[in-house]
Design an enzyme around this catalytic site. Structure first.
Site, PDB file in Angstrom:
ATOM      1  N   LEU A  49     -64.484   0.305 -13.336  1.00  0.00           N
ATOM      2  CA  LEU A  49     -64.480   0.090 -11.901  1.00  0.00           C
ATOM      3  C   LEU A  49     -65.859  -0.389 -11.475  1.00  0.00           C
ATOM      4  O   LEU A  49     -66.870   0.068 -12.034  1.00  0.00           O
ATOM      5  CB  LEU A  49     -64.141   1.387 -11.154  1.00  0.00           C
ATOM      6  CG  LEU A  49     -62.756   2.008 -11.388  1.00  0.00           C
ATOM      7  CD1 LEU A  49     -62.635   3.322 -10.617  1.00  0.00           C
ATOM      8  CD2 LEU A  49     -61.641   1.052 -10.998  1.00  0.00           C
ATOM      9  N   ASP A  50     -65.909  -1.274 -10.496  1.00  0.00           N
ATOM     10  CA  ASP A  50     -67.192  -1.709  -9.955  1.00  0.00           C
ATOM     11  C   ASP A  50     -67.950  -0.511  -9.383  1.00  0.00           C
ATOM     12  O   ASP A  50     -67.352   0.500  -9.001  1.00  0.00           O
ATOM     13  CB  ASP A  50     -66.984  -2.737  -8.845  1.00  0.00           C
ATOM     14  CG  ASP A  50     -66.553  -4.096  -9.370  1.00  0.00           C
ATOM     15  OD1 ASP A  50     -66.621  -4.308 -10.591  1.00  0.00           O
ATOM     16  OD2 ASP A  50     -66.140  -4.931  -8.548  1.00  0.00           O
ATOM     17  N   LYS A  51     -69.245  -0.666  -9.267  1.00  0.00           N
ATOM     18  CA  LYS A  51     -70.088   0.403  -8.741  1.00  0.00           C
ATOM     19  C   LYS A  51     -69.634   0.878  -7.368  1.00  0.00           C
ATOM     20  O   LYS A  51     -69.605   2.073  -7.085  1.00  0.00           O
ATOM     21  CB  LYS A  51     -71.550  -0.074  -8.672  1.00  0.00           C
ATOM     22  CG  LYS A  51     -72.546   0.982  -8.241  1.00  0.00           C
ATOM     23  CD  LYS A  51     -73.960   0.429  -8.299  1.00  0.00           C
ATOM     24  CE  LYS A  51     -74.976   1.488  -7.883  1.00  0.00           C
ATOM     25  NZ  LYS A  51     -76.374   0.983  -7.987  1.00  0.00           N
TER      26      LYS A  51
END
Length: 214
Positions: A49-51
């Site tokens: 998942l993106d930050k």
């Protein structure tokens, strides 16, 4: 910042908080390291998942499970649904977004009109209140920044996603909400509503999320 949801012999499912990356960044440990330290388990990230993205993150507990679960993602057998908020009116309220992803400057991506190896996302949306719309996105592929670029392409960048033109906010309002897959002869379908972010916690937003059909 995470919540443990399911501890299965083959995997651990967590609800990842926003603002933390997958791996170490500027000396700060990533989510995988934090979960390993908190649980004492040797874990393998099956996807990422993106930050800025919160929500369901699947971690395999041993190499064999990692291979099997990762293959499910690679073969698009994992059913994913995301939630996002935007304060912009989209060009269309629902539909299909597809196109090739082209790398831009500074780590950003762009959606092109070509379809050689396209990113594919289906979405629908509902008005939460004036100036706030909830999007449900079903990505059929797993390209970097795919959902963020897709919503920007229909004129509704995600709130807090300043990289792609979103209005500044207390967080990037993208959440991995639902994950379905088959493993070891069992069918799993997990749902986790967002727990972080002022706008996700509004009563009207919660009501809109609860009203979504499976």
């Amino acid at each position: 910042m995470f919540r443990e949801l399911i501890r299965h012999p083959d995997f651990l499912l967590i609800d990842k908080g926003p603002g933390i990356g997958m791996h170490e960044e500027d000396g700060a440990p990533g989510i995988v390291t934090l979960v390993r330290e908190a649980t004492g388990l040797e874990l393998y990230p099956v996807h990422r998942l993106d930050k800025m993205t919160s929500g369901l993150l699947l971690l395999a507990r041993h190499p064999q499970a990692n291979r099997a679960l990762s293959q499910g993602f690679a073969e698009r057998r994992m059913k994913k649904q995301y939630l996002a908020l935007s304060d912009r009116r989209p060009l269309k309220k629902q539909g299909l977004i597809r196109g090739d992803m082209k790398k831009g400057r500074g780590g950003s991506w762009m959606l092109t009109r070509t379809l050689d190896n396209p990113a594919i996302s289906r979405f629908d949306s509902t008005l939460v209140r004036e100036g706030l719309r909830l999007f449900r996105i079903r990505p059929e592929t797993g390209k970097t920044h795919q959902i963020r670029v897709a919503l920007k392409s229909v004129g509704a960048p995600i709130l807090g996603d300043e990289r792609y033109g979103g209005t500044p906010a207390d967080r990037g309002y993208l959440h991995a909400w639902r994950l379905g897959f088959e493993h070891g002869g069992e069918t799993f379908d997990f749902v986790s509503s967002p727990e972080w972010g002022e706008l996700f916690l509004l009563p009207e937003t919660r009501a809109a999320i609860e009203a979504l059909a499976p």
